[in-house]
Design a protein around this motif. Structure first.
Motif, PDB file in Angstrom:
ATOM      1  N   LEU A  25      58.063  70.436  17.137  1.00 51.16           N
ATOM      2  CA  LEU A  25      56.871  69.600  17.319  1.00 51.16           C
ATOM      3  C   LEU A  25      57.175  68.144  16.976  1.00 51.16           C
ATOM      4  N   SER A  26      57.969  67.936  15.949  1.00 49.37           N
ATOM      5  CA  SER A  26      58.353  66.574  15.569  1.00 49.37           C
ATOM      6  C   SER A  26      59.174  65.907  16.667  1.00 49.37           C
ATOM      7  N   GLU A  27      60.055  66.659  17.298  1.00 51.48           N
ATOM      8  CA  GLU A  27      60.857  66.122  18.400  1.00 51.48           C
ATOM      9  C   GLU A  27      59.971  65.730  19.580  1.00 51.48           C
ATOM     10  N   VAL A  28      59.023  66.595  19.911  1.00 49.34           N
ATOM     11  CA  VAL A  28      58.111  66.302  21.019  1.00 49.34           C
ATOM     12  C   VAL A  28      57.238  65.096  20.665  1.00 49.34           C
ATOM     13  N   TYR A  29      56.793  65.024  19.411  1.00 52.52           N
ATOM     14  CA  TYR A  29      55.981  63.891  18.960  1.00 52.52           C
ATOM     15  C   TYR A  29      56.762  62.584  19.144  1.00 52.52           C
ATOM     16  N   ASP A  30      58.001  62.569  18.680  1.00 54.38           N
ATOM     17  CA  ASP A  30      58.820  61.365  18.799  1.00 54.38           C
ATOM     18  C   ASP A  30      59.051  60.982  20.260  1.00 54.38           C
ATOM     19  N   ALA A  31      59.269  61.985  21.098  1.00 51.92           N
ATOM     20  CA  ALA A  31      59.484  61.725  22.523  1.00 51.92           C
ATOM     21  C   ALA A  31      58.224  61.142  23.155  1.00 51.92           C
ATOM     22  N   GLU A  32      57.077  61.664  22.787  1.00 52.78           N
ATOM     23  CA  GLU A  32      55.822  61.142  23.331  1.00 52.78           C
ATOM     24  C   GLU A  32      55.552  59.738  22.808  1.00 52.78           C
ATOM     25  N   LEU A  33      55.840  59.507  21.537  1.00 51.93           N
ATOM     26  CA  LEU A  33      55.637  58.190  20.944  1.00 51.93           C
ATOM     27  C   LEU A  33      56.535  57.147  21.633  1.00 51.93           C
ATOM     28  N   ASP A  34      57.767  57.541  21.935  1.00 50.67           N
ATOM     29  CA  ASP A  34      58.701  56.637  22.617  1.00 50.67           C
ATOM     30  C   ASP A  34      58.399  56.517  24.113  1.00 50.67           C
ATOM     31  N   GLY A  35      57.689  57.489  24.642  1.00 47.93           N
ATOM     32  CA  GLY A  35      57.380  57.495  26.075  1.00 47.93           C
ATOM     33  C   GLY A  35      55.997  56.932  26.357  1.00 47.93           C
ATOM     34  N   LYS A  36      55.115  57.800  26.803  1.00 51.28           N
ATOM     35  CA  LYS A  36      53.779  57.366  27.215  1.00 51.28           C
ATOM     36  C   LYS A  36      52.859  57.048  26.046  1.00 51.28           C
ATOM     37  N   GLY A  37      53.082  57.663  24.896  1.00 53.10           N
ATOM     38  CA  GLY A  37      52.273  57.356  23.715  1.00 53.10           C
ATOM     39  C   GLY A  37      50.809  57.741  23.830  1.00 53.10           C
ATOM     40  N   ARG A  38      50.525  58.830  24.499  1.00 50.79           N
ATOM     41  CA  ARG A  38      49.129  59.259  24.692  1.00 50.79           C
ATOM     42  C   ARG A  38      48.559  59.765  23.369  1.00 50.79           C
ATOM     43  N   THR A  39      47.519  59.082  22.905  1.00 49.86           N
ATOM     44  CA  THR A  39      46.950  59.395  21.589  1.00 49.86           C
ATOM     45  C   THR A  39      46.368  60.801  21.532  1.00 49.86           C
ATOM     46  N   SER A  40      45.841  61.301  22.633  1.00 49.88           N
ATOM     47  CA  SER A  40      45.275  62.658  22.617  1.00 49.88           C
ATOM     48  C   SER A  40      46.366  63.694  22.370  1.00 49.88           C
ATOM     49  N   LEU A  41      47.521  63.510  22.991  1.00 47.56           N
ATOM     50  CA  LEU A  41      48.630  64.444  22.805  1.00 47.56           C
ATOM     51  C   LEU A  41      49.242  64.282  21.418  1.00 47.56           C
ATOM     52  N   GLY A  43      47.722  63.346  18.768  1.00 56.40           N
ATOM     53  CA  GLY A  43      46.773  63.957  17.835  1.00 56.40           C
ATOM     54  C   GLY A  43      46.869  65.465  17.821  1.00 56.40           C
ATOM     55  N   GLU A  44      47.045  66.063  18.969  1.00 55.25           N
ATOM     56  CA  GLU A  44      47.186  67.525  19.062  1.00 55.25           C
ATOM     57  C   GLU A  44      48.454  67.988  18.357  1.00 55.25           C
ATOM     58  N   ILE A  45      49.539  67.270  18.559  1.00 54.36           N
ATOM     59  CA  ILE A  45      50.799  67.620  17.900  1.00 54.36           C
ATOM     60  C   ILE A  45      50.645  67.498  16.389  1.00 54.36           C
ATOM     61  N   THR A  46      50.009  66.428  15.941  1.00 54.27           N
ATOM     62  CA  THR A  46      49.786  66.225  14.511  1.00 54.27           C
ATOM     63  C   THR A  46      48.966  67.361  13.919  1.00 54.27           C
ATOM     64  N   SER A  47      47.928  67.777  14.612  1.00 54.05           N
ATOM     65  CA  SER A  47      47.088  68.889  14.135  1.00 54.05           C
ATOM     66  C   SER A  47      47.888  70.178  14.006  1.00 54.05           C
ATOM     67  N   LEU A  48      48.724  70.460  14.992  1.00 55.86           N
ATOM     68  CA  LEU A  48      49.538  71.675  14.947  1.00 55.86           C
ATOM     69  C   LEU A  48      50.569  71.612  13.821  1.00 55.86           C
ATOM     70  N   ARG A  49      51.191  70.449  13.636  1.00 55.36           N
ATOM     71  CA  ARG A  49      52.165  70.306  12.541  1.00 55.36           C
ATOM     72  C   ARG A  49      51.479  70.460  11.191  1.00 55.36           C
ATOM     73  N   ASP A  50      50.302  69.860  11.031  1.00 56.76           N
ATOM     74  CA  ASP A  50      49.563  69.979   9.772  1.00 56.76           C
ATOM     75  C   ASP A  50      49.221  71.435   9.477  1.00 56.76           C
ATOM     76  N   ALA A  51      48.807  72.170  10.511  1.00 56.80           N
ATOM     77  CA  ALA A  51      48.459  73.584  10.333  1.00 56.80           C
ATOM     78  C   ALA A  51      49.687  74.393   9.917  1.00 56.80           C
ATOM     79  N   LEU A  52      50.830  74.128  10.540  1.00 55.03           N
ATOM     80  CA  LEU A  52      52.057  74.835  10.174  1.00 55.03           C
ATOM     81  C   LEU A  52      52.454  74.535   8.738  1.00 55.03           C
ATOM     82  N   ARG A  53      52.347  73.289   8.352  1.00 57.84           N
ATOM     83  CA  ARG A  53      52.729  72.893   6.996  1.00 57.84           C
ATOM     84  C   ARG A  53      51.776  73.468   5.964  1.00 57.84           C
TER      85      ARG A  53
END
Length: 71
Positions: A25-41, A43-53
């Motif tokens: 999830l962290s890898e996908v987050y970084d790729a999205e941040l470096d790419g399109k940076g869509r806040t909705s995506l 946010g979803e990744i952050t929510s999933l990472r928080d739940a896992l942690r």
């Protein structure tokens, strides 16, 4: 990396996130941040990472403080 989120719509990317590890999830987050940076995506990744942690964090007994080592 698990997949390239920029090649997908947000809806498609969210479906691909299910079942990924925290590291993936962290890898996908970084790729999205470096790419399109869509806040909705992001946010979803952050929510999933928080739940896992949260699931991985040790839980103390009710009414008793946790004195273990958290990493």
């Amino acid at each position: 990396m698990s997949f390239d989120p920029s090649a997908l719509t947000v809806k498609e990317a969210v479906k691909q996130l299910q079942g990924l590890s925290d590291d993936a999830l962290s890898e996908v987050y970084d790729a999205e941040l470096d790419g399109k940076g869509r806040t909705s995506l992001l946010g979803e990744i952050t929510s999933l990472r928080d739940a896992l942690r949260e699931e991985a964090a040790p839980v103390s007994a009710p009414g008793r403080p946790f004195f273990g080592i958290r990493r």
